[in-house]
Scaffold this active site. Structure first.
Site, mmCIF file in Angstrom:
data_model
loop_
_atom_site.group_PDB
_atom_site.id
_atom_site.type_symbol
_atom_site.label_atom_id
_atom_site.label_comp_id
_atom_site.label_asym_id
_atom_site.label_seq_id
_atom_site.Cartn_x
_atom_site.Cartn_y
_atom_site.Cartn_z
ATOM 1 N N ALA A 68 0.809 -1.228 -0.172
ATOM 2 C CA ALA A 68 -0.084 -0.065 0.107
ATOM 3 C C ALA A 68 0.818 1.505 0.229
ATOM 4 C CB ALA A 68 -0.724 -0.004 1.129
ATOM 5 N N GLY A 120 0.687 -4.897 0.935
ATOM 6 C CA GLY A 120 -0.354 -5.038 0.086
ATOM 7 C C GLY A 120 -0.299 -5.918 -1.442
ATOM 8 N N GLU A 139 -0.568 -9.471 -0.532
ATOM 9 C CA GLU A 139 -1.756 -9.642 -0.342
ATOM 10 C C GLU A 139 -2.821 -9.763 -1.378
ATOM 11 O OE1 GLU A 139 -1.650 -6.654 2.696
ATOM 12 O OE2 GLU A 139 -2.235 -8.105 4.038
ATOM 13 N N GLU A 187 4.947 -4.895 6.930
ATOM 14 C CA GLU A 187 4.478 -3.862 7.820
ATOM 15 C C GLU A 187 4.985 -3.536 9.309
ATOM 16 O OE1 GLU A 187 2.923 -6.496 5.890
ATOM 17 O OE2 GLU A 187 1.242 -5.739 4.737
HETATM 18 N N1 DAK Z 1 4.609 3.221 -0.819
HETATM 19 C C1 DAK Z 1 5.015 4.366 -1.579
HETATM 20 N N2 DAK Z 1 6.053 4.536 -2.216
HETATM 21 C C2 DAK Z 1 6.788 3.339 -2.380
HETATM 22 C C3 DAK Z 1 6.648 2.227 -1.874
HETATM 23 C C4 DAK Z 1 5.343 2.154 -0.881
HETATM 24 N N3 DAK Z 1 4.710 1.064 -0.519
HETATM 25 N N4 DAK Z 1 7.524 1.270 -2.259
HETATM 26 C C5 DAK Z 1 8.423 2.036 -2.927
HETATM 27 N N5 DAK Z 1 7.977 3.252 -3.191
HETATM 28 C C6 DAK Z 1 8.594 4.191 -4.006
HETATM 29 C C7 DAK Z 1 10.037 4.693 -3.171
HETATM 30 O O1 DAK Z 1 9.643 5.762 -2.010
HETATM 31 C C8 DAK Z 1 10.581 5.470 -4.241
HETATM 32 O O2 DAK Z 1 9.976 6.609 -4.561
HETATM 33 P P1 DAK Z 1 11.278 7.906 -4.939
HETATM 34 O O3 DAK Z 1 11.935 8.044 -3.518
HETATM 35 O O4 DAK Z 1 11.939 7.421 -5.967
HETATM 36 O O5 DAK Z 1 10.059 9.064 -5.060
HETATM 37 C C9 DAK Z 1 10.267 4.553 -5.320
HETATM 38 O O6 DAK Z 1 9.212 3.563 -5.147
HETATM 39 C C10 DAK Z 1 11.374 3.233 -5.515
HETATM 40 O O7 DAK Z 1 11.661 2.974 -4.323
HETATM 41 P P2 DAK Z 1 13.242 2.421 -3.504
HETATM 42 O O8 DAK Z 1 14.055 3.735 -4.003
HETATM 43 O O9 DAK Z 1 13.019 2.322 -2.191
HETATM 44 O O10 DAK Z 1 13.659 1.234 -4.287
HETATM 45 P P3 DAK Z 1 14.701 0.165 -3.896
HETATM 46 O O11 DAK Z 1 14.793 -0.807 -5.096
HETATM 47 O O12 DAK Z 1 15.766 0.869 -2.953
HETATM 48 O O13 DAK Z 1 13.946 -0.562 -2.778
HETATM 49 C C11 DAK Z 1 11.681 -1.936 -1.824
HETATM 50 C C12 DAK Z 1 12.818 -1.319 -2.996
HETATM 51 C C13 DAK Z 1 10.553 -2.545 -2.184
HETATM 52 C C14 DAK Z 1 12.669 -2.699 -0.907
HETATM 53 C C15 DAK Z 1 11.319 -0.566 -1.065
HETATM 54 O O14 DAK Z 1 10.908 0.655 -2.000
HETATM 55 C C16 DAK Z 1 10.669 -0.586 0.068
HETATM 56 O O15 DAK Z 1 10.974 -1.346 1.016
HETATM 57 N N6 DAK Z 1 9.278 -0.289 0.034
HETATM 58 C C17 DAK Z 1 8.274 -0.476 1.003
HETATM 59 C C18 DAK Z 1 7.754 -1.837 1.149
HETATM 60 C C19 DAK Z 1 6.637 -1.984 2.209
HETATM 61 O O16 DAK Z 1 7.057 -1.541 3.352
HETATM 62 N N7 DAK Z 1 5.568 -2.486 1.744
HETATM 63 C C20 DAK Z 1 4.640 -2.484 2.787
HETATM 64 C C21 DAK Z 1 3.722 -1.284 2.678
HETATM 65 S S1 DAK Z 1 2.391 -1.376 4.143
HETATM 66 C C22 DAK Z 1 -5.128 -2.514 4.770
HETATM 67 C C23 DAK Z 1 -4.858 -2.501 3.518
HETATM 68 C C24 DAK Z 1 -3.678 -2.819 2.806
HETATM 69 C C25 DAK Z 1 -2.556 -2.690 3.966
HETATM 70 C C26 DAK Z 1 -2.824 -2.153 5.168
HETATM 71 C C27 DAK Z 1 -4.072 -2.171 5.780
HETATM 72 N N8 DAK Z 1 -6.355 -2.279 5.459
HETATM 73 C C28 DAK Z 1 -7.502 -2.676 4.481
HETATM 74 C C29 DAK Z 1 -6.800 -2.127 6.657
HETATM 75 C C30 DAK Z 1 -1.194 -2.673 3.403
HETATM 76 C C31 DAK Z 1 -0.165 -2.135 3.905
HETATM 77 C C32 DAK Z 1 1.169 -2.141 3.093
HETATM 78 O O17 DAK Z 1 1.363 -2.753 2.216
#
Ligand code: DAK
Length: 258
Positions: A65, A109, A112, A132
């Site tokens: 997400a 997400g 998921e 998360e």
């Molecule tokens: N959100 C927003 N931007 C994201 C992102 C994300 N999840 N993942 C990556 N990006 C963006 C980065 O900020 C970066 O943007 P700029 O800085 O270039 O503007 C660009 O994508 C490239 O990312 P990186 O520079 O970080 O690329 P790397 O190759 O170095 O790293 C990575 C890739 C995937 C390991 C890293 O980007 C990362 O750790 N991303 C976050 C992964 C993460 O934590 N995902 C979980 C998010 S929380 C719900 C429904 C859904 C959810 C919860 C509740 N309800 C219905 C209740 C879901 C929650 C989640 O998914």
């Protein structure tokens, strides 16, 4: 309808939906989830479509997400807004098969969303995770529930508690994905599987989907009863007559979805 964050191609009975927010690794925001739900509803309603494939880019299926979208929200915002619930309900309402073709990151997400599809075909570069916990939250659309049913408690706890990523080989071993192929072959493999499904009787295909999904909802005894009745009921179709006649006559079946 022209979409901003996804591409939709309908060809040869297959709806191919490509998540398309490359700058954010296909992070799921309100727009993308709304467009995805709309495209899936359209695919369900389009009689030409017999199978759906959802994919991302080589680098990311979806990295979760959108964290920027969520970061300043309060409890009241996410509770009252019921983040992603209408969209995920729509995904779960689709009766046609949905294949997830995953390359690169499928995190949070994104993992998921892949698990909401009927099965996952992964490239060798796929990485699955529920990170998360690193953001101070818990998975919200199946990361503690579907993942546990798919890979068991130990791995689900490991993934959700440590936030580590699982590579494609481990994901296949654990039963999260059905096949792993080289990255260049991913779309051919997924589209080939979709084409295979598209040849079958749509009635039977939808019954298979209902029956397998039933296994996640009811005790074994009830699931077996559902399966047996589903089997019986298919004898009311012309496609059962055609399928069995074609076998006996040593020819290809011509299903008519009747
Ligand atoms: N959100 C927003 N931007 C994201 C992102 C994300 N999840 N993942 C990556 N990006 C963006 C980065 O900020 C970066 O943007 P700029 O800085 O270039 O503007 C660009 O994508 C490239 O990312 P990186 O520079 O970080 O690329 P790397 O190759 O170095 O790293 C990575 C890739 C995937 C390991 C890293 O980007 C990362 O750790 N991303 C976050 C992964 C993460 O934590 N995902 C979980 C998010 S929380 C719900 C429904 C859904 C959810 C919860 C509740 N309800 C219905 C209740 C879901 C929650 C989640 O998914």
């Amino acid at each position: 309808m022209a979409y901003e964050t996804i591409n939709l191609d309908v060809d040869d009975h297959i709806a191919l939906i490509t998540l398309n927010r490359p700058d954010a690794l296909n992070a799921l925001n309100d727009v993308l989830m709304g467009e995805l739900a709309d495209a899936l509803k359209g695919a369900q309603e389009n009689e030409k479509v017999r199978c759906i494939v959802i994919t991302g880019s080589e680098k990311a299926f979806a990295a979760g997400a959108d964290i920027s979208m969520m970061k300043d929200k309060s409890f009241v915002d996410v509770f009252s807004g019921d983040l992603f619930t209408p969209e995920t309900d729509q995904i779960m309402r689709v009766r046609k098969p949905i294949i997830a073709a995953v390359s690169g990151y499928a995190l949070g997400g994104g993992c998921e969303l892949a698990m909401m599809c009927d099965f996952i075909i992964a490239s060798e570069t796929a990485k699955f995770g529920q990170p998360e916990i690193n953001l101070g939250v818990v998975a919200g659309i199946g990361g503690t529930q579907r993942l546990t049913r798919l890979v068991g408690k130990s791995k689900a706890m490991d993934m959700n508690l440590t936030g580590r990523f699982m590579d494609a080989e481990e994901a296949e071993r654990a039963g999260l994905v059905s096949r792993v192929v080289p990255v260049k072959k991913l779309m051919d493999e997924a589209m080939g599987a979709a084409a295979k499904i598209a040849e079958k009787s749509m009635i039977t295909v939808m019954v298979v989907k209902e029956a397998v999904n039933r296994a996640y909802e009811v005790p074994l005894r009830e699931g077996l009863l559902f399966e047996r009745r589903a089997f019986h009921s298919l004898f009311a179709t012309e496609d059962q007559k055609e399928g069995m006649a074609a076998f006996v006559e040593k020819r290809e079946a011509q299903f008519r979805d009747r």
